[in-house]
Design a protein around this motif. Structure first.
Motif, mmCIF file in Angstrom:
data_model
loop_
_atom_site.group_PDB
_atom_site.id
_atom_site.type_symbol
_atom_site.label_atom_id
_atom_site.label_comp_id
_atom_site.label_asym_id
_atom_site.label_seq_id
_atom_site.Cartn_x
_atom_site.Cartn_y
_atom_site.Cartn_z
ATOM 1 N N ASN A 163 0.795 -1.221 0.000
ATOM 2 C CA ASN A 163 0.000 0.000 0.000
ATOM 3 C C ASN A 163 0.834 1.280 0.000
ATOM 4 N N GLN A 164 2.107 1.221 0.329
ATOM 5 C CA GLN A 164 2.963 2.409 0.262
ATOM 6 C C GLN A 164 3.322 2.691 -1.193
ATOM 7 N N ASP A 165 3.431 3.978 -1.564
ATOM 8 C CA ASP A 165 3.639 4.346 -2.966
ATOM 9 C C ASP A 165 4.840 3.644 -3.577
ATOM 10 N N SER A 166 5.988 3.675 -2.918
ATOM 11 C CA SER A 166 7.198 3.087 -3.491
ATOM 12 C C SER A 166 7.068 1.574 -3.615
ATOM 13 N N VAL A 167 6.403 0.945 -2.651
ATOM 14 C CA VAL A 167 6.232 -0.506 -2.701
ATOM 15 C C VAL A 167 5.255 -0.879 -3.810
ATOM 16 N N PHE A 168 4.194 -0.089 -3.975
ATOM 17 C CA PHE A 168 3.247 -0.376 -5.046
ATOM 18 C C PHE A 168 3.919 -0.256 -6.412
ATOM 19 N N ARG A 169 4.822 0.715 -6.559
ATOM 20 C CA ARG A 169 5.528 0.844 -7.837
ATOM 21 C C ARG A 169 6.350 -0.411 -8.127
ATOM 22 N N ARG A 170 6.990 -0.963 -7.074
ATOM 23 C CA ARG A 170 7.759 -2.202 -7.276
ATOM 24 C C ARG A 170 6.842 -3.355 -7.663
ATOM 25 N N LEU A 171 5.651 -3.417 -7.066
ATOM 26 C CA LEU A 171 4.706 -4.466 -7.421
ATOM 27 C C LEU A 171 4.254 -4.318 -8.865
ATOM 28 N N ALA A 172 3.945 -3.089 -9.272
ATOM 29 C CA ALA A 172 3.508 -2.865 -10.655
ATOM 30 C C ALA A 172 4.592 -3.297 -11.649
ATOM 31 N N GLU A 173 5.864 -3.003 -11.311
ATOM 32 C CA GLU A 173 6.964 -3.404 -12.183
ATOM 33 C C GLU A 173 7.080 -4.918 -12.230
ATOM 34 N N LEU A 174 6.937 -5.586 -11.082
ATOM 35 C CA LEU A 174 7.021 -7.040 -11.039
ATOM 36 C C LEU A 174 5.900 -7.676 -11.860
ATOM 37 N N MET A 175 4.731 -7.074 -11.841
ATOM 38 C CA MET A 175 3.589 -7.588 -12.589
ATOM 39 C C MET A 175 3.717 -7.330 -14.084
ATOM 40 N N GLY A 176 4.714 -6.525 -14.472
ATOM 41 C CA GLY A 176 4.831 -6.153 -15.874
ATOM 42 C C GLY A 176 3.796 -5.131 -16.276
ATOM 43 N N GLN A 177 3.295 -4.389 -15.312
ATOM 44 C CA GLN A 177 2.277 -3.372 -15.565
ATOM 45 C C GLN A 177 2.708 -2.061 -14.909
ATOM 46 N N THR A 178 3.903 -1.608 -15.287
ATOM 47 C CA THR A 178 4.487 -0.412 -14.680
ATOM 48 C C THR A 178 3.558 0.785 -14.768
ATOM 49 N N GLU A 179 2.736 0.829 -15.791
ATOM 50 C CA GLU A 179 1.847 1.973 -15.989
ATOM 51 C C GLU A 179 0.851 2.160 -14.858
ATOM 52 N N LEU A 180 0.584 1.098 -14.076
ATOM 53 C CA LEU A 180 -0.377 1.211 -12.978
ATOM 54 C C LEU A 180 0.077 2.222 -11.929
ATOM 55 N N ALA A 181 1.396 2.309 -11.721
ATOM 56 C CA ALA A 181 1.912 3.217 -10.700
ATOM 57 C C ALA A 181 1.706 4.679 -11.070
ATOM 58 N N ASP A 182 1.534 4.965 -12.352
ATOM 59 C CA ASP A 182 1.320 6.348 -12.800
ATOM 60 C C ASP A 182 -0.124 6.605 -13.195
ATOM 61 N N ASP A 183 -0.916 5.554 -13.228
ATOM 62 C CA ASP A 183 -2.334 5.696 -13.567
ATOM 63 C C ASP A 183 -3.022 6.542 -12.490
ATOM 64 N N GLU A 184 -3.778 7.546 -12.899
ATOM 65 C CA GLU A 184 -4.426 8.439 -11.923
ATOM 66 C C GLU A 184 -5.374 7.683 -10.992
ATOM 67 N N ARG A 185 -5.822 6.494 -11.399
ATOM 68 C CA ARG A 185 -6.684 5.692 -10.530
ATOM 69 C C ARG A 185 -5.926 5.110 -9.351
ATOM 70 N N PHE A 186 -4.595 4.919 -9.502
ATOM 71 C CA PHE A 186 -3.831 4.197 -8.496
ATOM 72 C C PHE A 186 -2.531 4.899 -8.095
ATOM 73 N N HIS A 187 -2.332 6.146 -8.486
ATOM 74 C CA HIS A 187 -1.013 6.754 -8.380
ATOM 75 C C HIS A 187 -0.611 7.132 -6.954
ATOM 76 N N ASP A 188 -1.584 7.234 -6.017
ATOM 77 C CA ASP A 188 -1.203 7.531 -4.633
ATOM 78 C C ASP A 188 -2.110 6.755 -3.669
ATOM 79 N N HIS A 189 -1.808 6.889 -2.396
ATOM 80 C CA HIS A 189 -2.492 6.110 -1.365
ATOM 81 C C HIS A 189 -4.007 6.316 -1.404
ATOM 82 N N ASN A 190 -4.445 7.562 -1.480
ATOM 83 C CA ASN A 190 -5.883 7.836 -1.454
ATOM 84 C C ASN A 190 -6.584 7.302 -2.697
#
Length: 416
Positions: free
Chosen positions: A269-296
């Motif tokens: 749930n932390q921003d930096s950890v979620f970015r690592r998860l998105a990269e591992l999933m091969g879906q790096t774009e999720l970390a920058d997607d406005e739907r998921f880009h921050d905690h809220n």
């Protein structure tokens, strides 16, 4: 300075198996039964306090009989909560019993009890009376509602404290009535707070020479763990509800299926950890997607995000998934049972579970070790809970210097 314990006797004496332990200079008289008080005694005994547990001569602590699983008719709960204590029998309702317990208290640092408020006073053992005997005594009292207030005289079990303190309302699935944890968490929280209060009161006593009452209520111990629940209602009118396996607004943090149908818990749930998860999933774009880009944003779209992650985890084997998550620095793990704990190399390496000889069963018992870990003066499990009255001779003839004839008389009269 600790209370003078020059007359300590028996196997628990300083200089013997408690030597070098951080609380070896403390003596605790434990009254009461079941869990809220005795678990506090266990915690103090784990770090070397000389805990003398008092039980009725005709009926021991009910915890000796409790538990879903037994071995040879013996409780498997009692050996844990009763560990590291001396056990004696004494009828506190008799004049001789009250005289003997006063003699014990005169040589003690702490009296620990979890009777209904007013019980000690009816026996002539209230704080003012005991402080006349031993002004340095810390009196730790655990109860459902505390020693004061309009509910203080009510019978109070841990389950009621959990409900009143707010825990039951927020536990479980929203589609079902409130659930309980699979352990007696209310009793245990009250015991932990009682232990903290006892150590604080002892620190104050060592500076001032004066004891005090530690009043630990089960409902308040639970309330103390409820984070910002009260403040959220008071300020914003927000009521926390049952949310099952997740916390509102915290995502992703849930259990996700693997290819074999196993469940893996992932907390990213932390921003930096979620970015690592998105990269591992091969879906790096999720970390920058406005739907998921921050905690809220992620918290507002929890179900949508969980579905995306579940679709990915379900293509992986359990071991493979966990290895990838750990290598990527993403908190993840299985939901352990006792078998998993006993088989786990990390538990083994840190000796989180220890095997302790059980004379009653004739073999070792596995149980949790002492926590937290101290680097210079660690606690340890010295023995399992003993048989009822096993230390009578040791305490009465060694510590209190009773003659064998006097002890025999007290046994015949049912006082001991």
């Amino acid at each position: 300075m600790p209370t003078n314990h020059d007359d300590v006797g028996g196997a628990e004496a300083p200089g013997d198996e408690r030597a070098g332990m951080p609380l070896e200079d403390l003596r605790v008289i434990e009254m009461g039964q079941l869990l809220a008080g005795p678990f506090c005694g266990q915690l103090l005994g784990d770090f070397g306090a000389d805990v003398i547990k008092i039980e009725q001569p005709d009926a021991g602590d009910p915890l000796r009989e409790w538990g879903q699983a037994k071995a040879g008719g013996n409780s498997l709960w009692w050996p844990v909560v009763g560990r590291n204590k001396r056990t004696i029998t004494l009828n506190l309702r008799t004049e001789d019993g009250q005289r003997l317990v006063r003699e014990l208290i005169a040589q003690a640092d702490v009296l620990l009890e979890n009777f209904r408020p007013g019980t000690l006073e009816r026996w002539g053992l209230g704080p003012d009376e005991l402080w006349r005997i031993n002004p340095r005594l810390v009196i730790t009292r655990v109860s459902g509602y505390g020693q004061t207030g309009p509910y203080s005289a009510r019978a109070g079990y841990g389950s009621i404290g959990e409900a009143m303190g707010g825990l039951r309302y927020v536990t479980g699935d929203p589609s079902t009535p409130p659930s309980r944890a699979g352990i007696s968490i209310g009793d245990e929280l009250a015991a932990v707070f009682a232990c903290i209060g006892t150590l604080v009161a002892l620190h104050h006593r060592d500076r001032t020479g004066v004891g005090q009452v530690v009043d630990s209520a089960i409902y308040e111990a639970v309330l103390g763990m409820m984070e910002s629940l009260v403040t959220e209602w008071d300020v914003a009118g927000y009521v926390r509800e049952r949310t099952g396996a997740t916390l509102p607004g915290v995502a992703p943090s849930n259990v996700y299926p693997t290819k074999s149908g196993a469940m893996v818990l992932i907390a990213a749930n932390q921003d930096s950890v979620f970015r690592r998860l998105a990269e591992l999933m091969g879906q790096t774009e999720l970390a920058d997607d406005e739907r998921f880009h921050d905690h809220n944003a992620r918290g507002a779209r929890m179900r949508e995000l969980d579905a995306i992650i579940a679709a990915w985890t379900s293509t992986h084997g359990t071991g493979e998934l966990l290895e990838e998550l750990h290598d990527a620095g993403i908190p993840a793990g299985l939901i352990y049972t006792a078998k998993d704990m006993l088989d786990d190399p990390h538990f083994a390496a840190r000796e989180a579970i220890v095997a302790v000889p059980s004379p009653a069963l004739g073999h070792d018992l596995s149980m949790q070790n002492v926590f937290p870990r101290l680097s210079k003066t660690p606690g340890r499990v010295r023995h399992v809970g003993r048989e009822r009255g096993e230390d009578n001779d040791d305490v009465y003839t060694g510590l209190l210097r009773l003659s064998l004839a006097e002890l025999a008389r007290l046994k015949a009269e049912g006082t001991v």
